[in-house]
Design a protein around this motif. Structure first.
Motif, PDB file in Angstrom:
ATOM      1  N   LYS A  16     -60.885  -2.262  26.890  1.00 29.49           N
ATOM      2  CA  LYS A  16     -61.641  -2.608  27.779  1.00 29.49           C
ATOM      3  C   LYS A  16     -62.741  -1.682  28.357  1.00 29.49           C
ATOM      4  O   LYS A  16     -63.822  -1.961  28.658  1.00 29.49           O
ATOM      5  CB  LYS A  16     -60.613  -3.099  29.028  1.00 29.49           C
ATOM      6  N   GLU A 272     -41.754  -0.582  35.030  1.00 23.37           N
ATOM      7  CA  GLU A 272     -43.223  -0.268  34.850  1.00 23.37           C
ATOM      8  C   GLU A 272     -43.980   0.490  36.039  1.00 23.37           C
ATOM      9  O   GLU A 272     -44.771   1.366  35.721  1.00 23.37           O
ATOM     10  CB  GLU A 272     -44.063  -1.416  34.800  1.00 23.37           C
ATOM     11  N   GLU A 276     -45.505   4.115  35.894  1.00 26.32           N
ATOM     12  CA  GLU A 276     -46.839   4.672  36.686  1.00 26.32           C
ATOM     13  C   GLU A 276     -46.663   5.860  37.623  1.00 26.32           C
ATOM     14  O   GLU A 276     -47.448   6.647  37.642  1.00 26.32           O
ATOM     15  CB  GLU A 276     -47.434   3.221  37.119  1.00 26.32           C
ATOM     16  N   CYS A 306     -38.997   6.120  30.031  1.00 23.64           N
ATOM     17  CA  CYS A 306     -38.892   4.860  30.342  1.00 23.64           C
ATOM     18  C   CYS A 306     -38.437   3.693  29.261  1.00 23.64           C
ATOM     19  O   CYS A 306     -38.264   2.839  29.709  1.00 23.64           O
ATOM     20  CB  CYS A 306     -39.894   4.250  31.240  1.00 23.64           C
ATOM     21  N   VAL A 307     -38.202   3.937  27.852  1.00 22.50           N
ATOM     22  CA  VAL A 307     -38.190   3.220  27.064  1.00 22.50           C
ATOM     23  C   VAL A 307     -36.824   2.232  27.248  1.00 22.50           C
ATOM     24  O   VAL A 307     -36.740   1.134  26.766  1.00 22.50           O
ATOM     25  CB  VAL A 307     -37.820   3.674  25.385  1.00 22.50           C
ATOM     26  N   LEU A 308     -35.938   2.801  27.883  1.00 22.72           N
ATOM     27  CA  LEU A 308     -34.649   2.118  27.847  1.00 22.72           C
ATOM     28  C   LEU A 308     -34.561   1.049  29.065  1.00 22.72           C
ATOM     29  O   LEU A 308     -33.465   0.565  29.346  1.00 22.72           O
ATOM     30  CB  LEU A 308     -33.153   2.925  27.707  1.00 22.72           C
ATOM     31  N   GLY A 309     -35.534   1.060  29.721  1.00 23.94           N
ATOM     32  CA  GLY A 309     -35.462  -0.096  30.753  1.00 23.94           C
ATOM     33  C   GLY A 309     -35.188   0.618  31.981  1.00 23.94           C
ATOM     34  O   GLY A 309     -35.173   0.089  33.223  1.00 23.94           O
TER      35      GLY A 309
ATOM     36  N   PRO B  11     -48.097  -3.612  37.375  1.00 29.04           N
ATOM     37  CA  PRO B  11     -48.922  -4.340  36.439  1.00 29.04           C
ATOM     38  C   PRO B  11     -48.476  -5.681  36.208  1.00 29.04           C
ATOM     39  O   PRO B  11     -47.298  -6.271  36.702  1.00 29.04           O
ATOM     40  CB  PRO B  11     -48.792  -3.758  35.128  1.00 29.04           C
ATOM     41  N   PRO B  36     -39.433  -1.322  23.162  1.00 32.40           N
ATOM     42  CA  PRO B  36     -38.870  -0.773  24.342  1.00 32.40           C
ATOM     43  C   PRO B  36     -38.190  -1.886  25.120  1.00 32.40           C
ATOM     44  O   PRO B  36     -38.280  -3.127  24.891  1.00 32.40           O
ATOM     45  CB  PRO B  36     -40.034  -0.278  24.960  1.00 32.40           C
ATOM     46  N   GLN B  37     -37.337  -1.619  26.151  1.00 30.87           N
ATOM     47  CA  GLN B  37     -36.432  -2.566  26.756  1.00 30.87           C
ATOM     48  C   GLN B  37     -36.909  -2.555  28.240  1.00 30.87           C
ATOM     49  O   GLN B  37     -37.547  -1.643  28.754  1.00 30.87           O
ATOM     50  CB  GLN B  37     -34.924  -2.155  26.617  1.00 30.87           C
ATOM     51  N   ILE B  58     -46.817  -6.707  29.099  1.00 24.01           N
ATOM     52  CA  ILE B  58     -47.032  -6.070  30.240  1.00 24.01           C
ATOM     53  C   ILE B  58     -48.465  -5.507  30.099  1.00 24.01           C
ATOM     54  O   ILE B  58     -49.058  -4.565  29.049  1.00 24.01           O
ATOM     55  CB  ILE B  58     -46.288  -4.819  30.515  1.00 24.01           C
ATOM     56  N   ARG B  60     -51.075  -3.404  31.390  1.00 30.97           N
ATOM     57  CA  ARG B  60     -51.200  -2.077  32.291  1.00 30.97           C
ATOM     58  C   ARG B  60     -52.574  -1.711  32.609  1.00 30.97           C
ATOM     59  O   ARG B  60     -53.303  -1.983  31.818  1.00 30.97           O
ATOM     60  CB  ARG B  60     -50.566  -0.817  31.575  1.00 30.97           C
ATOM     61  N   ASN B  61     -52.665  -1.163  33.645  1.00 35.50           N
ATOM     62  CA  ASN B  61     -54.103  -0.467  33.936  1.00 35.50           C
ATOM     63  C   ASN B  61     -53.950   0.768  33.409  1.00 35.50           C
ATOM     64  O   ASN B  61     -53.452   1.790  34.014  1.00 35.50           O
ATOM     65  CB  ASN B  61     -54.327  -0.422  35.484  1.00 35.50           C
ATOM     66  N   GLU B  67     -57.522  -0.965  30.132  1.00 30.86           N
ATOM     67  CA  GLU B  67     -56.251  -1.847  30.035  1.00 30.86           C
ATOM     68  C   GLU B  67     -55.565  -1.647  28.875  1.00 30.86           C
ATOM     69  O   GLU B  67     -56.189  -1.766  27.589  1.00 30.86           O
ATOM     70  CB  GLU B  67     -57.087  -3.435  30.078  1.00 30.86           C
ATOM     71  N   TYR B  70     -48.564  -3.825  26.629  1.00 29.15           N
ATOM     72  CA  TYR B  70     -47.410  -3.039  26.094  1.00 29.15           C
ATOM     73  C   TYR B  70     -46.290  -4.091  26.238  1.00 29.15           C
ATOM     74  O   TYR B  70     -46.327  -5.395  26.769  1.00 29.15           O
ATOM     75  CB  TYR B  70     -46.796  -2.040  27.378  1.00 29.15           C
ATOM     76  N   ARG B  72     -42.254  -5.207  26.079  1.00 30.40           N
ATOM     77  CA  ARG B  72     -40.735  -4.826  26.258  1.00 30.40           C
ATOM     78  C   ARG B  72     -39.807  -6.100  26.085  1.00 30.40           C
ATOM     79  O   ARG B  72     -40.264  -7.151  26.253  1.00 30.40           O
ATOM     80  CB  ARG B  72     -40.754  -4.416  27.792  1.00 30.40           C
TER      81      ARG B  72
END
Lengths: 394, 78
Positions: A16, A272, A276, A306-309, B11, B36-37, B58, B60-61, B67, B70, B72
């Motif tokens: 973008k 998420e 961030e 954060c991969v595992l939630g 997001p 990923p989870q 997702i 994301r910004n 943008e 992602y 999960r």
């Protein structure tokens, strides 16, 4: 066709940001053919700039954060005039975030306000509403009446008026948090005695100490508040965080208010948002220190955490624990423990990742060590291409 | 049904349909385990009615790409 329509065709090929840049910078009067030519050139350039598959990005990130880290100073930053409020920055803060510590040295919140209040209306009043108020701050004096075996509290009416709470609210707060007591009101004195009569003075003394800590008003865990003007609007900085309760208040702008506690953000806003927050917090520290670290490196670390939630620190209890290879885990910390545990469990090390292959002196599956990505490997275990394919078919 | 959280840090989350899910796994040549989870109890997906094994997209910004997208997979929280 306009330039915008042409750009829309390319929206899947370009991010973008580049599309927006193109929109701004392409000349207004341009033929379709020329525009397409330029965009094709941009697409080719973009592809050229992308990182190659099987590049060892982890180690690049590690070095890019590690080296500037050596130049960071140990410091805490104090707010002028408020000695109780300080913020950890610099290396200690970075370590705190990356280790995934749950109890922060200096929990903090940035509270943004809604319309009439953000221009400074009743700002003092609002700040006081947020602050956790305990009974001892409202009382002029606590007396122990030995004759009646009771505690008498004289409230400071001036303070009560300032905060805007009444005697009856104080009494109900006391009743709510301390059990087994009788509360009476006598002029401006609040008299508290135990339901079961006692002649042990120590019990009354303990009751008095307990009463001092009764939570009366405000938001729990918010220890200090400091309204400041930032970019033309009033923001309240706090020491201590309680994101959940603060976001529910009606005068708070719930869409911008943040905390520096990553775990609280995870709990209230999700994984998420936590990712961030990690990126922003780390980047902020780097900026303050005047270090130039590309944000992509921090984003990679935050993603890995954060991969595992759920947020996990880069420690042997966090993301290292999740590694499949025993040797990789052993090479990080506590090797004896890891190897002993693995032998007890009968673990098998498939030597599929980098660290363990370095240890056993084999080619590592990085860069040219992964030929399977480019060519067909017939009997190769190195790239694991054929092997993977078979596994997937099952 | 809960409203999605409105916050600068959160997001946009969207649940993929079965068809989109299949196309995604095919496109990247992966199995669902390799994604990923996200926990089923995550506050950001409470309004989406997501089950285990669903994929959440997702948007994301991103400070670098403007943008970025992602994915999960929803997992149970033990």
């Amino acid at each position: 066709m306009t330039v915008e329509q042409i750009l829309k065709e390319y929206s899947k090929l370009l991010p973008k940001r580049i599309i927006e840049d193109l929109k701004e910078n392409l000349p207004k009067k341009i033929s379709d053919k020329k525009a397409k030519e330029i965009i094709e050139e941009v697409v080719a350039e973009y592809k050229e700039m992308q990182i190659t598959p099987a590049e060892g990005i982890g180690i690049i990130t590690a070095e890019s954060i590690g080296e500037p880290g050596t130049q960071m100073t140990l410091n805490t930053f104090h707010f002028a005039g408020v000695s109780e409020m300080n913020v950890t920055t610099g290396l200690p803060r970075i370590i705190e975030i990356f280790d995934g510590r749950k109890d922060l040295a200096t929990p903090m919140m940035n509270i943004y306000l809604k319309k009439p209040y953000k221009e400074g209306k009743d700002i003092e009043k609002i700040a006081r509403k947020l602050k956790e108020t305990l009974l001892e701050e409202l009382a002029k004096e606590f007396y122990i009446n030995i004759a009646d075996m009771s505690v008498e509290i004289q409230l400071d009416q001036k303070v009560l008026e300032d905060i805007g709470i009444s005697n009856s609210k104080v009494i109900s707060a006391i009743k709510k948090s301390v059990k087994g007591i009788k509360v009476k009101e006598n002029n401006d004195l609040i008299i508290i005695s135990k339901k079961q009569e006692t002649d042990n003075l120590n019990e009354i003394y303990a009751l008095k100490e307990k009463l001092k800590k009764v939570f009366v008003a405000g938001v729990k865990r918010i220890k200090y508040v400091l309204p400041v003007k930032k970019d033309g609007e009033y923001v309240i900085l706090t020491s201590g965080t309680n994101l959940k309760d603060v976001l529910e208040l009606d005068f708070v702008d719930a869409s911008r208010t943040t905390s520096n506690d990553i775990f609280e953000i995870e709990k209230v806003l999700g994984i998420e948002a936590a990712r961030e927050a990690i990126v922003q917090e780390v980047y902020k520290v780097m900026q303050e220190q005047g270090l130039n670290v590309n944000i992509r490196h921090i984003m990679l670390v935050a993603d890995a955490m954060c991969v595992l939630g759920k947020v996990e620190g880069i420690t042997r209890y966090g993301i290292i624990k999740e590694k499949a290879s025993v040797l990789a885990r052993a090479s990080f910390e506590t090797p004896m423990k890891q190897i002993m545990q693995a032998s007890l469990m009968g673990e098998v090390d498939r030597l599929k990742s980098v660290v363990e292959n370095v240890m056993v002196n084999q080619p590592v599956p990085v860069g040219t060590g992964l030929p399977g990505l480019a060519v067909k490997v017939i009997k190769g275990k190195i790239g694991g291409y054929e092997e993977n394919k078979k596994e997937k078919k099952k | 049904m809960k409203k999605p959280i409105k916050h600068v840090l959160v997001p946009e989350h969207k649940k993929l349909s079965e068809k989109e899910k299949k196309a995604l796994l095919e496109k990247f040549n992966i199995t669902i385990k390799e994604l990923p989870q996200i926990l089923k109890t995550d506050p950001a997906i409470q309004g989406l009615n997501a089950k285990e094994g669903d994929i959440i997209m997702i948007k994301r910004n991103s400070p670098t790409a403007g943008e970025s997208i992602y994915y999960r997979v929803v997992v149970s929280s033990e």
